[in-house]
Design an enzyme around this catalytic site. Structure first.
Site, PDB file in Angstrom:
ATOM      1  N   ARG A  83      -9.138  -0.231   3.531  1.00  0.00           N
ATOM      2  CA  ARG A  83      -8.212   0.792   3.027  1.00  0.00           C
ATOM      3  C   ARG A  83      -6.857   0.170   2.725  1.00  0.00           C
ATOM      4  NH1 ARG A  83      -6.853   4.903   7.069  1.00  0.00           N
ATOM      5  NH2 ARG A  83      -5.305   5.141   5.460  1.00  0.00           N
ATOM      6  N   ARG A 106      -3.674   9.979   3.826  1.00  0.00           N
ATOM      7  CA  ARG A 106      -2.480  10.670   4.287  1.00  0.00           C
ATOM      8  C   ARG A 106      -1.516  10.932   3.125  1.00  0.00           C
ATOM      9  NH1 ARG A 106      -1.378  13.936   8.094  1.00  0.00           N
ATOM     10  NH2 ARG A 106       0.818  14.078   8.535  1.00  0.00           N
ATOM     11  N   ASP A 126       3.212   0.096  12.262  1.00  0.00           N
ATOM     12  CA  ASP A 126       1.965  -0.350  11.626  1.00  0.00           C
ATOM     13  C   ASP A 126       1.647  -1.816  11.925  1.00  0.00           C
ATOM     14  OD1 ASP A 126       1.645   2.184  10.677  1.00  0.00           O
ATOM     15  OD2 ASP A 126       2.082   1.723   8.573  1.00  0.00           O
ATOM     16  N   LYS A 152       0.839  -1.214   0.000  1.00  0.00           N
ATOM     17  CA  LYS A 152       0.000   0.000   0.000  1.00  0.00           C
ATOM     18  C   LYS A 152       0.865   1.252   0.000  1.00  0.00           C
ATOM     19  CE  LYS A 152      -2.683   2.478   3.580  1.00  0.00           C
ATOM     20  NZ  LYS A 152      -1.560   3.191   4.221  1.00  0.00           N
ATOM     21  N   ASN A 153       1.777   1.338   0.953  1.00  0.00           N
ATOM     22  CA  ASN A 153       2.516   2.590   1.099  1.00  0.00           C
ATOM     23  C   ASN A 153       3.497   2.828  -0.050  1.00  0.00           C
ATOM     24  OD1 ASN A 153       1.092   3.242   3.361  1.00  0.00           O
ATOM     25  ND2 ASN A 153       2.653   2.562   4.820  1.00  0.00           N
ATOM     26  N   ILE A 188       3.359  18.233   9.400  1.00  0.00           N
ATOM     27  CA  ILE A 188       4.106  18.124   8.125  1.00  0.00           C
ATOM     28  C   ILE A 188       5.223  19.164   8.076  1.00  0.00           C
ATOM     29  CG2 ILE A 188       2.261  17.069   6.743  1.00  0.00           C
ATOM     30  CD1 ILE A 188       1.773  19.952   5.600  1.00  0.00           C
ATOM     31  N   ARG A 194      -0.248  14.741  13.549  1.00  0.00           N
ATOM     32  CA  ARG A 194       0.551  14.289  12.399  1.00  0.00           C
ATOM     33  C   ARG A 194       1.031  15.521  11.643  1.00  0.00           C
ATOM     34  NH1 ARG A 194      -1.929   8.892   9.696  1.00  0.00           N
ATOM     35  NH2 ARG A 194       0.209   8.782   8.962  1.00  0.00           N
ATOM     36  N   CYS A 204      -5.174   7.918   8.976  1.00  0.00           N
ATOM     37  CA  CYS A 204      -5.587   7.436  10.296  1.00  0.00           C
ATOM     38  C   CYS A 204      -5.241   8.468  11.358  1.00  0.00           C
ATOM     39  CB  CYS A 204      -4.871   6.129  10.619  1.00  0.00           C
ATOM     40  SG  CYS A 204      -5.535   4.756   9.690  1.00  0.00           S
TER      41      CYS A 204
HETATM   42  C1  UD1 Z   1       4.075   6.684   7.169  1.00  0.00           C
HETATM   43  C2  UD1 Z   1       3.058   5.620   6.875  1.00  0.00           C
HETATM   44  C3  UD1 Z   1       2.346   5.193   8.160  1.00  0.00           C
HETATM   45  C4  UD1 Z   1       3.380   4.775   9.209  1.00  0.00           C
HETATM   46  C5  UD1 Z   1       4.463   5.849   9.376  1.00  0.00           C
HETATM   47  C6  UD1 Z   1       5.608   5.396  10.275  1.00  0.00           C
HETATM   48  C7  UD1 Z   1       2.356   6.142   4.614  1.00  0.00           C
HETATM   49  C8  UD1 Z   1       1.282   6.657   3.721  1.00  0.00           C
HETATM   50  N1  UD1 Z   1       2.089   6.134   5.920  1.00  0.00           N
HETATM   51  O1  UD1 Z   1       3.346   7.788   7.693  1.00  0.00           O
HETATM   52  O2  UD1 Z   1       1.497   4.095   7.856  1.00  0.00           O
HETATM   53  O3  UD1 Z   1       2.737   4.584  10.454  1.00  0.00           O
HETATM   54  O4  UD1 Z   1       5.036   6.204   8.104  1.00  0.00           O
HETATM   55  O5  UD1 Z   1       6.183   4.239   9.774  1.00  0.00           O
HETATM   56  O6  UD1 Z   1       3.395   5.694   4.165  1.00  0.00           O
HETATM   57  N2  UD1 Z   1       6.764  13.932  12.052  1.00  0.00           N
HETATM   58  C9  UD1 Z   1       6.996  15.249  12.396  1.00  0.00           C
HETATM   59  N3  UD1 Z   1       7.001  16.210  11.400  1.00  0.00           N
HETATM   60  C10 UD1 Z   1       6.781  15.897  10.101  1.00  0.00           C
HETATM   61  C11 UD1 Z   1       6.560  14.547   9.743  1.00  0.00           C
HETATM   62  C12 UD1 Z   1       6.558  13.580  10.747  1.00  0.00           C
HETATM   63  O7  UD1 Z   1       7.188  15.554  13.557  1.00  0.00           O
HETATM   64  O8  UD1 Z   1       6.804  16.801   9.268  1.00  0.00           O
HETATM   65  C13 UD1 Z   1       6.746  12.879  13.093  1.00  0.00           C
HETATM   66  C14 UD1 Z   1       5.364  12.251  13.234  1.00  0.00           C
HETATM   67  O9  UD1 Z   1       4.528  12.979  14.105  1.00  0.00           O
HETATM   68  C15 UD1 Z   1       5.727  10.878  13.776  1.00  0.00           C
HETATM   69  C16 UD1 Z   1       7.088  10.583  13.144  1.00  0.00           C
HETATM   70  O10 UD1 Z   1       7.592  11.834  12.670  1.00  0.00           O
HETATM   71  O11 UD1 Z   1       5.863  10.914  15.180  1.00  0.00           O
HETATM   72  C17 UD1 Z   1       7.077   9.611  11.981  1.00  0.00           C
HETATM   73  O12 UD1 Z   1       6.126  10.048  11.023  1.00  0.00           O
HETATM   74  P1  UD1 Z   1       6.298   9.734   9.468  1.00  0.00           P
HETATM   75  O13 UD1 Z   1       7.368   8.706   9.274  1.00  0.00           O
HETATM   76  O14 UD1 Z   1       6.410  11.024   8.747  1.00  0.00           O
HETATM   77  O15 UD1 Z   1       4.874   9.077   9.122  1.00  0.00           O
HETATM   78  P2  UD1 Z   1       4.043   9.222   7.809  1.00  0.00           P
HETATM   79  O16 UD1 Z   1       4.951   9.397   6.631  1.00  0.00           O
HETATM   80  O17 UD1 Z   1       2.933  10.197   7.991  1.00  0.00           O
END
Ligand code: UD1
Length: 447
Positions: free
Chosen positions: A415, A103, A323, A32-33, A134, A132, A127
């Site tokens: 999903r 996401r 996950d 998926k990812n 960016i 979360r 989710c």
């Molecule tokens: C992706 C996966 C999700 C998985 C996660 C961690 C997808 C679509 N989703 O989510 O299923 O649970 O990786 O393996 O691939 N963070 C910040 N600032 C940012 C971005 C992230 O502080 O700008 C923090 C987040 O709050 C979190 C950590 O970094 O605590 C990891 O998040 P991240 O690896 O970015 O997760 P996603 O890419 O959203």
């Protein structure tokens, strides 16, 4: 989860009559990812590309629909193969409701910046397990010269970015972020000069997105290590066919489903090294994990032997995947004694524990640590799939449980799991999708 829920059409439930050991063989679908990242990346290509092994799941359909709203031509060749031609894209704006359903729509920021030099994107969904942010994605774009990447520039929930133009940069991520790593990599592919992403995430789907882009003509080195170096190119010629890697999380979920039912299942079309964090813990607990080239067999040599408790700590790859955390908590419930689950990635990812408690789980949560008190004999109940992976955990618990479980809002599970009802039925499970379920909240009296 309501405002970010990706329910397309009706809500429905899964009815599972548990207690049947799963037996047989199962094939894992495309990741998926990885698929979400690759489909987003495909819009940067200056020709068409064909994607194979695309999982037939809701999130992927949303992403493909998003591409169509941008003007891309998406042709379905079969359920798992799509030809994408992004040269017909006529806008850099993605602001419709589809964006907040998943996401991974945040990847359109990097991809549109690369393709159009501009991106106007509504904030993404996905989710809901804590904040979360960016900020790291925006910081990367800012370092590459984009305007509008200051968090204070976010206007009514929309990010408006403009390349000025984009140039290579040294980007240090102070938190290992999958999304920020991929987004920076996307934008850097067409930026002028060299970009280095330091403290990059190393997840298998990052390598897959990089391999896809390289096959389209990008120059990315080091994906899968913590320093990724990208030399920007003006054109990504494309006209290539690419096959998505197998889904690590789907594979892990079926390993756990096989284990909690004391079954004997061989899972095919996976990459055993991606499963190492889970395989190691399962061996520690007392399961036998036999690895083939592209398969893993899960069973127990002596089902009378008590399972050992374990301590599990989630962390970025190659650590234990967050996950798989909820499904693994269900597995730990089978152990004789107290196990510990440390959630080190997300702030609030134990929201599903009260639902598992309805099925008999005895789990104490202290902020980011769950103490799992085994041994639990799950019993059927009516529970809610609070998010995708929590829903998968409930499926695992229900397969083991005595009696009947109804998992409400099961469309959240779909999903990320292709044809889960069919795949589990083929392994002997008694599972079906139902639209008419007992009143929500009512305990199952059969249990
Ligand atoms: C992706 C996966 C999700 C998985 C996660 C961690 C997808 C679509 N989703 O989510 O299923 O649970 O990786 O393996 O691939 N963070 C910040 N600032 C940012 C971005 C992230 O502080 O700008 C923090 C987040 O709050 C979190 C950590 O970094 O605590 C990891 O998040 P991240 O690896 O970015 O997760 P996603 O890419 O959203």
């Amino acid at each position: 989860m309501d405002q970010t829920d990706n329910s397309i059409g009706k809500n429905y439930a899964y009815e599972i009559k548990g207690g049947v050991p799963l037996k047989g063989n199962i094939d894992i679908s495309g990741s998926k990812n990885a698929a979400l990242g690759v489909i987003a990346a495909s819009i940067m290509v200056d020709g068409a590309c064909t994607l194979e092994n695309v999982p037939d799941i809701l999130d992927v359909h949303v992403m493909l629909d998003l591409l169509k709203t941008l003007g891309a031509t998406v042709d379905k060749i079969d359920n798992h193969t799509f030809r994408i031609n992004p040269t017909t894209i006529n806008t850099y704006k993605a602001s419709g409701p589809l964006v907040s359903r998943i996401r991974a729509s945040y990847y359109l920021m990097g991809a549109l910046l690369g393709r159009c030099g501009k991106a106007s994107i509504r904030l993404p969904g996905g989710c809901n397990f804590g904040t979360r942010p960016i900020d790291l994605h925006l910081k990367a774009f800012q370092l590459m010269g984009a305007t509008g990447a200051n968090p204070s520039d976010i206007n009514s929930g929309t990010v408006n970015l403009e390349a000025n133009p984009l140039h290579g940069a040294r980007i240090y991520l102070d938190i290992v972020s999958v999304g920020a790593t991929i987004n920076a990599m996307l934008a850097a592919c067409k930026a002028q000069g060299v970009t280095e992403i330091i403290n990059a995430a190393k997840e298998p789907h990052i390598v897959d997105v990089a391999n896809f882009l390289n096959s389209m003509g990008a120059r990315i080195k080091g994906a899968g290590t913590d320093i990724i170096k990208i030399t920007g190119v003006p054109v990504l010629p494309g006209n290539f066919t690419y096959s998505i890697i197998p889904d690590q999380i789907e594979a892990g979920t079926y390993m756990i489903a096989a284990a909690v039912t004391d079954g004997d299942v061989t899972i095919h079309n996976l990459i055993p090294t991606h499963m190492e964090p889970l395989s190691a813990k399962m061996r520690e607990m007392g399961y036998t994990i036999e690895e083939g080239d592209e398969s893993i067999r899960v069973y127990r040599e002596n089902v009378e032997q008590e399972l050992y408790p374990a301590t599990v700590k989630t962390s970025p790859y190659p650590g234990f995947p967050t996950d798989l955390q909820p499904q693994t908590v269900v597995l730990l419930c089978s152990a004789n004694g107290q196990s510990r689950m440390h959630e080190n990635v997300w702030q609030n990812r134990f929201q599903y524990v009260p639902e598992l408690a309805k099925m008999g789980a005895n789990i104490d949560v202290y902020e980011r640590i769950a103490l799992v008190n085994g041994k639990t004999s799950f019993r059927g109940a009516t529970v809610e799939a609070t998010d995708l992976r929590a829903g998968a955990a409930m499926v695992c618990a229900a397969l083991e449980a005595s009696g009947t479980t109804y998992i409400m809002n099961a469309q959240r599970i779909d999903r990320g799991y292709e044809h889960i009802v069919q795949k589990l039925t083929d392994l002997g499970a008694n599972i079906r999708r139902v639209n008419d379920v007992p009143e929500y909240g009512e305990e199952d009296t059969e249990a």
